[in-house]
Design an enzyme around this catalytic site. Structure first.
Site, short mmCIF file in Angstrom:
data_model
loop_
_atom_site.label_atom_id
_atom_site.label_comp_id
_atom_site.label_asym_id
_atom_site.label_seq_id
_atom_site.Cartn_x
_atom_site.Cartn_y
_atom_site.Cartn_z
N GLU A 284 30.29 49.29 44.30
CA GLU A 284 31.17 47.68 44.78
C GLU A 284 31.54 48.06 46.52
OE1 GLU A 284 33.53 46.83 41.68
OE2 GLU A 284 31.77 45.69 40.69
N ASP A 363 30.02 45.60 32.08
CA ASP A 363 31.20 45.59 32.61
C ASP A 363 32.04 45.07 31.72
OD1 ASP A 363 33.32 46.11 34.17
OD2 ASP A 363 32.83 44.40 35.58
N GLU A 391 40.15 41.46 31.32
CA GLU A 391 39.56 40.57 32.54
C GLU A 391 38.63 39.58 32.10
OE1 GLU A 391 37.57 43.28 34.88
OE2 GLU A 391 36.50 41.64 36.29
O1 GCW Z 1 34.66 44.41 36.60
C1 GCW Z 1 34.67 45.26 37.81
C2 GCW Z 1 36.15 44.36 38.28
C3 GCW Z 1 36.61 44.92 39.48
C4 GCW Z 1 36.68 46.39 39.35
C5 GCW Z 1 35.43 47.20 39.03
C6 GCW Z 1 35.41 48.59 38.56
C7 GCW Z 1 38.51 47.93 40.26
O2 GCW Z 1 35.80 43.02 38.29
O3 GCW Z 1 37.70 44.30 39.87
O4 GCW Z 1 37.25 47.23 40.57
O5 GCW Z 1 34.99 46.34 37.78
O6 GCW Z 1 35.63 48.84 37.41
O7 GCW Z 1 35.59 49.21 39.53
#
Ligand code: GCW
Length: 677
Positions: A284, A363, A391
């Site tokens: 990311e 995720d 989340e």
């Molecule tokens: O799911 C995503 C989240 C991000 C997070 C990422 C991760 C910290 O939306 O906010 O970043 O995973 O786990 O690195």
């Protein structure tokens, strides 16, 4: 603020009569900061529950609670059975009583004693009877960690409980007492490691490993250390450039390697018992070794070498995938990414590198497959990463108790060493000779008065700790402990709250994304329904619904081949439509809406039914809570009620948006003719 460490005064005389004969003196067999914490916890807990002040004694006289370790002073050796050396692991302990009403809480190390004290206090809180106890407890996992996603501006990434406990306005808050209370909570459920800054390490946080902030980090580490919790920091992979002024962060470059070695030395100068670093690299948009055409083994090993002289470890996250995908490209599958990146590197990592793997390959969805990486790398240390922060599961406004979900993951048979190789046995190190392993998780806490936004979300934090200590505890046991410690032992309160919690994950699943397909949330903040929110986006998170059907074909035969990443038994299970479990059907297959599930229903009818049912279940949750009004203090009663009221309304929105979407897509009416817009 209130948590499970309230230790309310015990009203029940049969309970106090049971305990009081044991509660006169306290004696420490050895001193250390952790032993002093153990003593303080015991003295305060007993005073608060019984109004008894334990007096310190210098020998084991009748009614003494003796806290000792295998290294206790000579004069106490007769109380310590040295064969325990063999029976206890590093953090294990024994609790036993004798005929003089003495209680012995003996750990292999001082940490074991602290855990033993918390265990003893919990026995009282939950009114377990005392006479003649004698048992040994060893945690099953070596690493039992939390990751806070806190930023120095005070915000918490995916935080739903206020702001950071650690930072505000680009510095430390300095409320050391609150941090101590947090350490107490975590330690009481066995957590022994923490990384308290976000894995996305931005500019300011990059500086945490510089002399500007290391004294404060050291202060936090000292507070946690006294509770047996080791401190880690998330680091920015590009630190040599950003802090060191180098022109590269190439892990094979000598200057870079030397920079990290010097840095490690500096960190350990401030924090001698520093645990190590947590790294999100090439993920990311975070920097990483890929920039230099190096592998993740090159990248992590370089850090591992720098930390090795000090006993530090590198937790290296496997959340590495293409986040700039083209939605028209159906051959790329985000679920495959971690395995594709890391599996070929098995055996190339130093023994102080630990790969950190999210429970699922996508995720932290309400439901997804288990990551096929568990058990697939026999020569590489692994920790499992859960998300206690909700989340994608209602953001601590909805009640969604995740212990049952985590239990399923931990019990999932990987078949790595043949049948009977569950995930829990991989990450606890009993399958392969891992040097470091265990469980970690994204925390759900913040500076809200109740720590977790939703008071009942505290149960997720508590349960997470208990489960990492012992994955074989049942959801029911853990839940009951939490309710009793938090709300007292009234049987109706215990039964009702326990049932509310235990069913809430299924309920949440019912009214949100169906059959394992995931997502369907609003982009970026991830709250609330939006079926196509991520459908044409770059993140690789699709459901592929059209007028005929829905789901992601991850089979070998006709799809992305993801099913082939599992061991054969699971490949067969998921590859085949006939054997693929309903709840994961759309995670593995694309099927027509008229496809018949094992339940006998069609996919479309299942979607309608579960969404209507989900809302009804939330309404029931609210009714059950309302019925407890007279038995819960009004602050907590009201704050939970408010959230449940919101959940009722918001679940209706989920229901209607999802049902309407699929009704309009498929044109197939609800068999029961309920209202669909
Ligand atoms: O799911 C995503 C989240 C991000 C997070 C990422 C991760 C910290 O939306 O906010 O970043 O995973 O786990 O690195």
């Amino acid at each position: 603020y209130r948590s499970w460490l309230q230790f309310d005064h015990i009203q029940d005389v049969t309970v106090s009569e049971n305990y009081i004969p044991y509660l006169k003196h306290i004696l420490l067999g050895v001193e250390s900061p952790v032993m002093l914490s153990a003593k303080e916890e015991l003295v305060n807990g007993i005073s608060s529950m019984f109004s008894i002040n334990l007096s310190e004694s210098r020998k084991v006289e009748p009614s003494t609670i003796f806290l000792g370790t295998l290294r206790s002073h000579e004069e106490f050796q007769e109380y310590i059975d040295l064969s325990l050396e063999l029976e206890l692991n590093e953090d294990g302990y024994v609790i036993k009583t004798d005929e003089n009403n003495c209680i012995f809480i003996i750990g292999k190390t001082d940490k074991g004693v602290l855990y033993g004290v918390f265990h003893f206090l919990r026995l009282i809180q939950t009114h377990r009877s005392l006479p003649t106890i004698d048992f040994i407890e060893n945690p099953k996992n070596q690493i039992r960690m939390l990751n806070e996603w806190d930023n120095m501006d005070g915000s918490v990434e995916r935080g739903y409980a206020g702001n950071s406990l650690f930072f505000e306005e680009n510095r430390f808050v300095g409320d050391w007492n609150r941090i101590k209370d947090y350490a107490r909570m975590l330690s009481s459920v066995g957590i022994n490691a923490i990384a308290f800054n976000n894995v996305n390490v931005h500019e300011q946080e990059t500086k945490l490993i510089t002399p500007e902030f290391l004294p404060d980090v050291a202060k936090v580490a000292e507070i946690f250390g006294a509770y047996g919790i080791q401190t880690f920091l998330s680091i920015n992979y590009a630190s040599p450039i950003q802090l060191g002024g180098l022109d590269t962060a190439d892990p094979l470059d000598e200057k870079v390697r030397q920079w990290w070695k010097d840095k490690a030395k500096e960190i350990y100068h401030y924090i001698p018992d520093f645990g190590g670093v947590l790294v999100k690299a090439d993920s990311e948009h975070r920097p990483g070794p890929f920039t230099y055409n190096r592998t993740h083994a090159d990248g992590s090993n370089m850090l591992a070498e720098a930390l090795e002289p000090f006993g530090g470890i590198v937790l290296w996250r496997c959340f590495v995938y293409n986040c700039l995908q083209d939605w028209r490209d159906r051959s790329t599958d985000r679920a495959r990414a971690a395995y594709d990146h890391f599996k070929p590197l098995d055996g190339q990592f130093h023994d102080n590198v630990v790969l950190q793997i999210k429970n699922g390959p996508m995720d932290f969805q309400v439901r997804e497959g288990v990551s096929p990486l568990f058990g697939a790398m026999p020569n590489t240390n692994q920790v499992l990463e859960f998300q206690v922060a909700q989340e994608y599961t209602g953001q601590q406004r909805h009640l969604c108790y995740l212990i049952p979900q985590w239990k399923e993951v931990l019990d999932f048979d990987t078949y790595a060493n043949g049948p009977g190789t569950p995930v829990k046995s991989v990450v606890d190190g009993s399958q392969f000779p891992y040097k470091y392993c265990g469980i970690t998780a994204v925390s759900n806490s913040g500076n809200d008065e109740n720590w977790t936004g939703h008071t009942l979300a505290q149960a997720n934090l508590f349960g997470y700790g208990r489960l990492t200590w012992d994955p074989d505890l049942s959801s029911e046991e853990i839940t009951e402990e939490w309710v009793e410690a938090t709300f007292g032992t009234d049987p109706e309160v215990v039964k009702e709250i326990k049932e509310m919690l235990l069913g809430s994950w299924r309920t949440y699943e019912n009214y949100t994304s169906p059959l394992g397909v995931g997502w369907m949330v609003n982009p970026s903040h991830h709250y609330g329904p939006n079926v196509d929110g991520y459908e044409y986006d770059v993140w690789g998170t699709y459901h592929f619904a059209d007028w005929k059907g829905i789901g992601v074909d991850r089979t070998i035969a006709t799809g992305t081949g993801f099913t082939g990443q599992y061991f054969q038994e699971n490949t067969d299970l998921y590859e085949n439509l006939d054997t693929c479990p309903d709840e994961l059907l759309l995670f593995f297959h694309h099927v027509p809406y008229t496809h018949q599930l094992k339940s006998g229903k069609t996919v479309i009818q299942h979607i309608y039914d579960t969404h209507f049912e989900g809302v009804e279940q939330v309404e029931k949750l609210k009714e059950r809570w309302v019925a407890l009004e007279s038995k819960i203090d009004s602050d907590r009663f009201k704050s939970v009620l408010e959230r449940l009221e919101h959940q009722v309304e918001h679940s209706k929105e989920w229901r209607d948006i999802i049902n309407t979407y699929f009704y309009r897509k498929s044109g197939i009416p609800d068999e029961q003719n309920r209202r669909i817009y």
